[in-house]
Enzyme design. Structure first.
Site, PDB file in Angstrom:
ATOM      1  N   PHE A  60       0.813  -1.209   0.000  1.00  0.00           N
ATOM      2  CA  PHE A  60       0.000   0.000   0.000  1.00  0.00           C
ATOM      3  C   PHE A  60       0.855   1.271   0.000  1.00  0.00           C
ATOM      4  O   PHE A  60       0.524   2.241  -0.665  1.00  0.00           O
ATOM      5  CB  PHE A  60      -0.969   0.006   1.190  1.00  0.00           C
ATOM      6  CG  PHE A  60      -2.109   0.951   1.006  1.00  0.00           C
ATOM      7  CD1 PHE A  60      -3.220   0.581   0.264  1.00  0.00           C
ATOM      8  CD2 PHE A  60      -2.070   2.215   1.548  1.00  0.00           C
ATOM      9  CE1 PHE A  60      -4.268   1.456   0.068  1.00  0.00           C
ATOM     10  CE2 PHE A  60      -3.118   3.102   1.362  1.00  0.00           C
ATOM     11  CZ  PHE A  60      -4.221   2.721   0.624  1.00  0.00           C
ATOM     12  N   ALA A 104      -2.238  -4.063   4.463  1.00  0.00           N
ATOM     13  CA  ALA A 104      -2.029  -4.741   5.746  1.00  0.00           C
ATOM     14  C   ALA A 104      -3.182  -5.677   6.087  1.00  0.00           C
ATOM     15  O   ALA A 104      -2.982  -6.718   6.714  1.00  0.00           O
ATOM     16  CB  ALA A 104      -1.835  -3.713   6.855  1.00  0.00           C
ATOM     17  N   GLU A 115      -4.754  -7.690   4.273  1.00  0.00           N
ATOM     18  CA  GLU A 115      -4.628  -8.970   3.583  1.00  0.00           C
ATOM     19  C   GLU A 115      -3.497  -9.855   4.115  1.00  0.00           C
ATOM     20  O   GLU A 115      -3.398 -11.035   3.753  1.00  0.00           O
ATOM     21  CB  GLU A 115      -4.434  -8.747   2.075  1.00  0.00           C
ATOM     22  CG  GLU A 115      -5.651  -8.204   1.371  1.00  0.00           C
ATOM     23  CD  GLU A 115      -5.883  -6.708   1.572  1.00  0.00           C
ATOM     24  OE1 GLU A 115      -7.050  -6.272   1.452  1.00  0.00           O
ATOM     25  OE2 GLU A 115      -4.914  -5.965   1.855  1.00  0.00           O
ATOM     26  N   VAL A 158       0.207   1.340   8.094  1.00  0.00           N
ATOM     27  CA  VAL A 158      -1.129   1.920   8.105  1.00  0.00           C
ATOM     28  C   VAL A 158      -0.982   3.319   8.681  1.00  0.00           C
ATOM     29  O   VAL A 158      -0.466   3.491   9.789  1.00  0.00           O
ATOM     30  CB  VAL A 158      -2.111   1.087   8.960  1.00  0.00           C
ATOM     31  CG1 VAL A 158      -3.522   1.665   8.858  1.00  0.00           C
ATOM     32  CG2 VAL A 158      -2.096  -0.375   8.553  1.00  0.00           C
ATOM     33  N   THR A 161     -10.891   9.013   8.702  1.00  0.00           N
ATOM     34  CA  THR A 161     -12.020   8.143   9.032  1.00  0.00           C
ATOM     35  C   THR A 161     -11.569   7.038   9.995  1.00  0.00           C
ATOM     36  O   THR A 161     -10.395   6.932  10.324  1.00  0.00           O
ATOM     37  CB  THR A 161     -12.589   7.479   7.760  1.00  0.00           C
ATOM     38  OG1 THR A 161     -11.623   6.537   7.258  1.00  0.00           O
ATOM     39  CG2 THR A 161     -12.913   8.516   6.692  1.00  0.00           C
ATOM     40  N   HIS A 186     -11.403   3.975   9.298  1.00  0.00           N
ATOM     41  CA  HIS A 186     -10.812   2.873   8.535  1.00  0.00           C
ATOM     42  C   HIS A 186      -9.478   2.422   9.153  1.00  0.00           C
ATOM     43  O   HIS A 186      -9.199   1.226   9.250  1.00  0.00           O
ATOM     44  CB  HIS A 186     -10.625   3.295   7.077  1.00  0.00           C
ATOM     45  CG  HIS A 186     -10.067   2.229   6.202  1.00  0.00           C
ATOM     46  ND1 HIS A 186     -10.792   1.136   5.790  1.00  0.00           N
ATOM     47  CD2 HIS A 186      -8.830   2.078   5.665  1.00  0.00           C
ATOM     48  CE1 HIS A 186     -10.046   0.361   5.034  1.00  0.00           C
ATOM     49  NE2 HIS A 186      -8.842   0.918   4.944  1.00  0.00           N
ATOM     50  N   ARG A 193      10.522   5.235  11.163  1.00  0.00           N
ATOM     51  CA  ARG A 193      10.452   3.889  11.735  1.00  0.00           C
ATOM     52  C   ARG A 193      10.932   2.814  10.755  1.00  0.00           C
ATOM     53  O   ARG A 193      11.521   1.824  11.158  1.00  0.00           O
ATOM     54  CB  ARG A 193       9.032   3.593  12.202  1.00  0.00           C
ATOM     55  CG  ARG A 193       8.708   4.306  13.509  1.00  0.00           C
ATOM     56  CD  ARG A 193       7.211   4.342  13.797  1.00  0.00           C
ATOM     57  NE  ARG A 193       6.917   4.962  15.075  1.00  0.00           N
ATOM     58  CZ  ARG A 193       6.967   6.262  15.323  1.00  0.00           C
ATOM     59  NH1 ARG A 193       7.323   7.097  14.365  1.00  0.00           N
ATOM     60  NH2 ARG A 193       6.672   6.749  16.514  1.00  0.00           N
TER      61      ARG A 193
END
Length: 143
Positions: A11, A42, A44, A67, A72, A74, A113
Site C-alpha cells: 500500500f 495490511a 490482507e 497503516v 475516518t 478505517h 520507523r
C-alpha cells in the site's frame, strides 16, 4: 537452515521496500533463507499467512506493512483486524511471526520507523520472528 516467508503490504511501497530491506539484512546476518510475497494492504497479510501455512516449508513469518491514520475510522479497523488476525494465527496455528506493520499518524513517522539507519522496524520484526522460531523449537511445537 531456517526458512522464513516475508509477507509485505504494497500500500505504501516506499515504506514497505525499506522495511523489507531491514528484514532481509537481519535474516542474512542470521544465515536464514527467505522468500517474499506481496499483498495489496495490511488487511490482507493474515489471510496470506494462513494460506502459506498449508505449504509447511516455512519456519516462520514476517509481516511488513504500514497503516497511516486518515480522517475516518478505517485506520482503526485495519490496525485492529490485521493485528488480531496475526495474533490468532500465532496462538491457534502455532505460527512464529515477527510483527512489522507500522501504525503511525503520518508519513514522516513511517519513514523514520522504516528507515534502516533509524528505526529499522523491518530488522526488529525479523529478529522477533527468529526468536519465536527458537522458542517454538525449544518447546517442540514443530508440526
Amino acid at each position: 537452515m531456517t526458512h522464513v516467508l516475508i509477507i509485505t503490504s504494497r500500500f505504501y511501497p516506499e515504506i514497505s521496500d525499506e522495511l523489507s530491506r531491514g528484514a532481509k539484512a537481519a535474516l542474512l546476518m542470521a544465515d536464514a533463507t527467505h522468500e517474499e510475497i506481496t499483498v495489496p494492504g495490511a488487511f490482507e497479510i493474515p489471510a496470506a499467512l494462513r494460506f502459506a501455512l498449508f505449504d509447511q516449508k516455512y519456519d516462520g513469518f514476517i509481516a511488513l506493512g504500514c497503516v497511516i491514520r486518515g480522517e475516518t475510522t478505517h485506520y482503526d479497523y485495519v490496525c485492529t483486524e490485521s493485528a488480531r488476525g496475526l495474533m490468532d494465527l500465532a496462538i491457534h496455528q502455532e505460527a512464529a511471526i515477527g510483527y512489522g506493520i507500522l501504525t503511525v499518524e503520518n508519513m514522516e513517522q513511517a519513514k523514520v520507523r522504516a528507515n534502516v539507519k533509524q528505526g529499522n522496524k523491518g530488522r526488529d520484526a525479523a529478529e522477533a520472528c527468529l526468536r519465536m522460531i527458537e522458542i517454538k523449537r525449544r518447546f517442540g511445537a514443530e508440526p
